[in-house]
Write a protein that holds these residues in place. Structure first.
Motif, PDB file in Angstrom:
ATOM      1  N   ARG A 199      -7.354  -2.366   6.095  1.00 63.09           N
ATOM      2  CA  ARG A 199      -7.364  -3.538   5.217  1.00 63.09           C
ATOM      3  C   ARG A 199      -7.086  -4.798   6.026  1.00 63.09           C
ATOM      4  N   THR A 200      -7.710  -5.891   5.584  1.00 60.81           N
ATOM      5  CA  THR A 200      -7.438  -7.196   6.196  1.00 60.81           C
ATOM      6  C   THR A 200      -6.382  -7.915   5.371  1.00 60.81           C
ATOM      7  N   HIS A 201      -5.303  -8.315   6.028  1.00 55.61           N
ATOM      8  CA  HIS A 201      -4.145  -8.876   5.343  1.00 55.61           C
ATOM      9  C   HIS A 201      -4.102 -10.397   5.481  1.00 55.61           C
ATOM     10  N   THR A 237       4.464  -0.372   2.732  1.00 52.33           N
ATOM     11  CA  THR A 237       3.090  -0.503   2.246  1.00 52.33           C
ATOM     12  C   THR A 237       2.975   0.035   0.828  1.00 52.33           C
ATOM     13  N   THR A 275       0.588   1.543  -1.950  1.00 51.86           N
ATOM     14  CA  THR A 275      -0.687   2.186  -2.243  1.00 51.86           C
ATOM     15  C   THR A 275      -0.663   2.675  -3.685  1.00 51.86           C
ATOM     16  N   PRO A 281     -15.071  -1.486   5.540  1.00 48.73           N
ATOM     17  CA  PRO A 281     -14.323  -2.154   6.626  1.00 48.73           C
ATOM     18  C   PRO A 281     -14.636  -1.602   8.011  1.00 48.73           C
ATOM     19  N   THR A 289       0.791  -6.359  -1.227  1.00 52.81           N
ATOM     20  CA  THR A 289       0.479  -5.050  -0.667  1.00 52.81           C
ATOM     21  C   THR A 289       1.466  -4.586   0.402  1.00 52.81           C
ATOM     22  N   THR A 312      -4.238  -8.804   0.400  1.00 50.43           N
ATOM     23  CA  THR A 312      -5.463  -8.470   1.128  1.00 50.43           C
ATOM     24  C   THR A 312      -6.620  -9.345   0.671  1.00 50.43           C
ATOM     25  N   HIS A 324      -9.344  -8.313  -0.338  1.00 53.99           N
ATOM     26  CA  HIS A 324      -9.960  -7.721  -1.528  1.00 53.99           C
ATOM     27  C   HIS A 324      -9.391  -8.325  -2.802  1.00 53.99           C
TER      28      HIS A 324
END
Length: 576
Positions: free
Chosen positions: A153-155, A108, A110, A216, A93, A177, A179
């Motif tokens: 987002r948590t990386h 980034t 997306t 989140p 990501t 991430t 996810h």
């Protein structure tokens, strides 16, 4: 006689029941243990498959920057480079570079209706970035950062600091991430009917199917991960408050049993400590009833066995006079078998008693099988001979086959520094991987030659796609060695051509093997592989004869034409 035979029948049947029950208990325990290990191994392999490309990209950028092939200040190039890599690894990501002055670049990824979008952002120096540089600039190898929250987002990220000529060029950060990790562990439910998870330490969740449903809003840079209590999974919450009830073989995993409203749940966990200072706890849980059903079936089989013991004793008493003679002949034959005097044993005659007739048939078939086994090797070939009765398949004949030679590069030198025990363990593990891949593609393992393996496809069973089978086996070997963490080089050569295949040797010592120039040429190509350039730790070299039989699904690169010993003309070699 009747009482003796009845007593012996009772003793024998009882002994058989006891041994079989004990063996079934052991087998059931082993099966459940193996199933548990398989699920845990699957989760760990999924984690490794997710993290390996992240580490690989970081290492590639480090190497390119140190050699001068990559300019970390060229944002346009880094953006294109990251886009190219992400095309094959879409769950990457973010790509970041922290520069020596504390400024930093983040690219980034997306997703839009038109496809992935890569957006570079350059931020000015910050005190936090400068502090980060001081902590990591002198680290020589890559390392995993603590999870961080950014842009909703948590990386999960890996970093590597880059030095060139004593100058610090910056630190590269590559991330995915939680996810993406949660999507992977979520697939375990469809595959095994279990709920998978990854904990970060004891009280935070790195991956869980429920994370995909959580917003989140509760996360921040100070708290980038959901806690177990926030996740709302009562099974995991209870697990953290109890001790393991059992462990896997060699402590490969821990087992817990907890009570929930849906019934008892079995939890299996394993700890991975290679992703930073905080361990990752990977695991799964499922209803205990899914595992205990096999024990219920085992208890039922014991009851059935006890009933059969009683019936067998009664039958022995009633049929004692009629079974004495056949049993004596069978015993005499068994004594001869124990001495391997197979030529001195005659077939048992048929009997009007069904059970004795079946015993005679089984004994006679066993005798035929042992006679085949005494003459032919390997065992798989003997089984086929016994099953089909077709002896023509082992007669020497000329046929087109594909041959594989595979050995460990530099084994002789490296083995000089190893003990005999370590050398044997290394080879056993190596051959186990190769044998499994060869057998899965229907290959025949011919022999071991030191650290080398000779195998072939196309015999004894005819295989029209023998070349493709051999190539698939070679690729499987490469993948399996990589997944097993093998760090030594392996050379594999494949060549197709006419060979003599069949039983070769003296009357009392026969090998089912192949001979001919095709084998020699394959060995020369394998020896050549060590001197050819390759980015792969496992090098696969394919001759032109084999390459001509492959479909378009195989990716071949022309290496060149080489003169090898024993051939008048050059040999064209491709890399697979």
């Amino acid at each position: 006689m009747a009482l003796i035979i009845g007593g012996m029948a009772a003793l024998s049947a009882g002994t058989v029941l006891f041994v079989s029950t004990y063996a079934n208990i052991q087998n059931t325990t082993e099966l459940l243990n193996t199933s548990a290990e398989m699920i845990i191994d699957t989760i760990e392999e999924n984690v490794i498959d997710l993290t390996a490309p992240i580490e690989k990209l970081a290492k590639a950028l480090k190497k390119g920057a140190e050699t001068g092939d990559i300019d970390l200040a060229n944002i346009e190039f880094l953006n294109a480079y990251f886009a190219g890599v992400s095309a094959t690894v879409p769950y990457l990501t973010d790509l970041g570079v922290v520069y020596p002055d504390g400024s930093y670049l983040f690219i980034t990824q997306t997703f839009s209706p038109d496809g992935p979008v890569f957006t570079p952002t350059v931020e000015p120096p910050t005190a936090g970035a400068v502090h980060y540089i001081q902590e990591v600039k002198n680290k020589e190898s890559f390392f995993w950062n603590e999870p961080f929250f950014n842009d909703g987002r948590t990386h999960i990220s890996v970093a590597v600091s880059i030095q060139k000529g004593g100058d610090y060029l910056g630190t590269v950060i590559v991330s995915s991430t939680v996810h993406h990790f949660s999507e992977v562990v979520g697939e375990l439910n469809a595959k095994y009917g279990v709920t998978g998870f990854i904990l970060y330490g004891d009280d935070h969740v790195l991956a869980h199917p429920k994370i995909l449903e959580l917003a989140p809003t509760d996360l921040s840079s100070a708290s980038p991960l959901h806690s177990v209590s926030t996740l709302g999974d009562p099974v995991i919450a209870q697990m953290l408050n109890v001790s393991p009830e059992f462990h896997g073989r060699d402590d490969t995993f821990d087992g817990f049993v907890v009570e929930t409203e849906q019934g008892e749940q079995l939890i299996l966990t394993s700890t991975m400590e290679s992703f930073g200072s905080v361990p990752w706890v990977v695991g799964q849980y499922s209803p205990l009833s899914d595992w205990s059903g096999q024990w219920s079936r085992l208890s039922d089989s014991v009851l059935v066995g006890l009933g059969l013991v009683a019936v067998s004793v009664l039958a022995a008493l009633l049929l004692a006079k009629r079974v004495a003679a056949p049993i004596r002949r069978s015993t005499e034959g068994a004594m001869e078998i124990s001495q391997l005097n197979l030529d001195q044993i005659g077939n048992l005659p048929p009997s009007r008693v069904s059970e004795l007739n079946q015993q005679a048939i089984a004994f006679n078939r066993m005798l035929v099988g042992l006679r085949w086994f005494e003459t032919y090797l390997p065992r798989a070939l003997v089984r086929q001979l016994v099953k089909t009765g077709n002896t023509a398949i082992v007669q020497p004949r000329e046929v087109e086959l594909t041959v594989m030679f595979a050995d460990i590069q530099g084994f002789t030198a490296s083995s000089e520094t190893m003990s005999p025990k370590d050398t044997a363990e290394m080879l056993n593990r190596h051959f186990e991987i190769l044998n499994r891949c060869i057998e899965q593609e229907g290959g025949t393992l011919d022999k071991y030659i030191g650290d080398a393996v000779l195998a072939f496809w196309g015999a004894p069973e005819e295989q029209a796609d023998h070349a493709e089978r051999a190539c698939r086996a070679a690729l499987a070997i490469r993948r399996s060695l990589s997944n097993a963490g093998i760090d030594y080089g392996v050379k594999i050569a494949l060549h197709t051509g006419p060979l003599i295949v069949g039983n070769i040797g003296a009357v009392d010592r026969i090998n089912y093997t192949v001979i001919g120039d095709t084998v020699n040429t394959c060995a020369r190509i394998e020896a050549l592989a060590g001197s050819l350039p390759s980015d792969e730790l496992t090098r696969i070299m394919v001759s032109e004869a084999t390459a001509g039989l492959l479909g378009r699904s195989f990716d071949l690169t022309h290496v060149g034409d080489f003169q090898v010993k024993g051939r008048s003309g050059p040999v064209t070699v491709y890399q697979l």
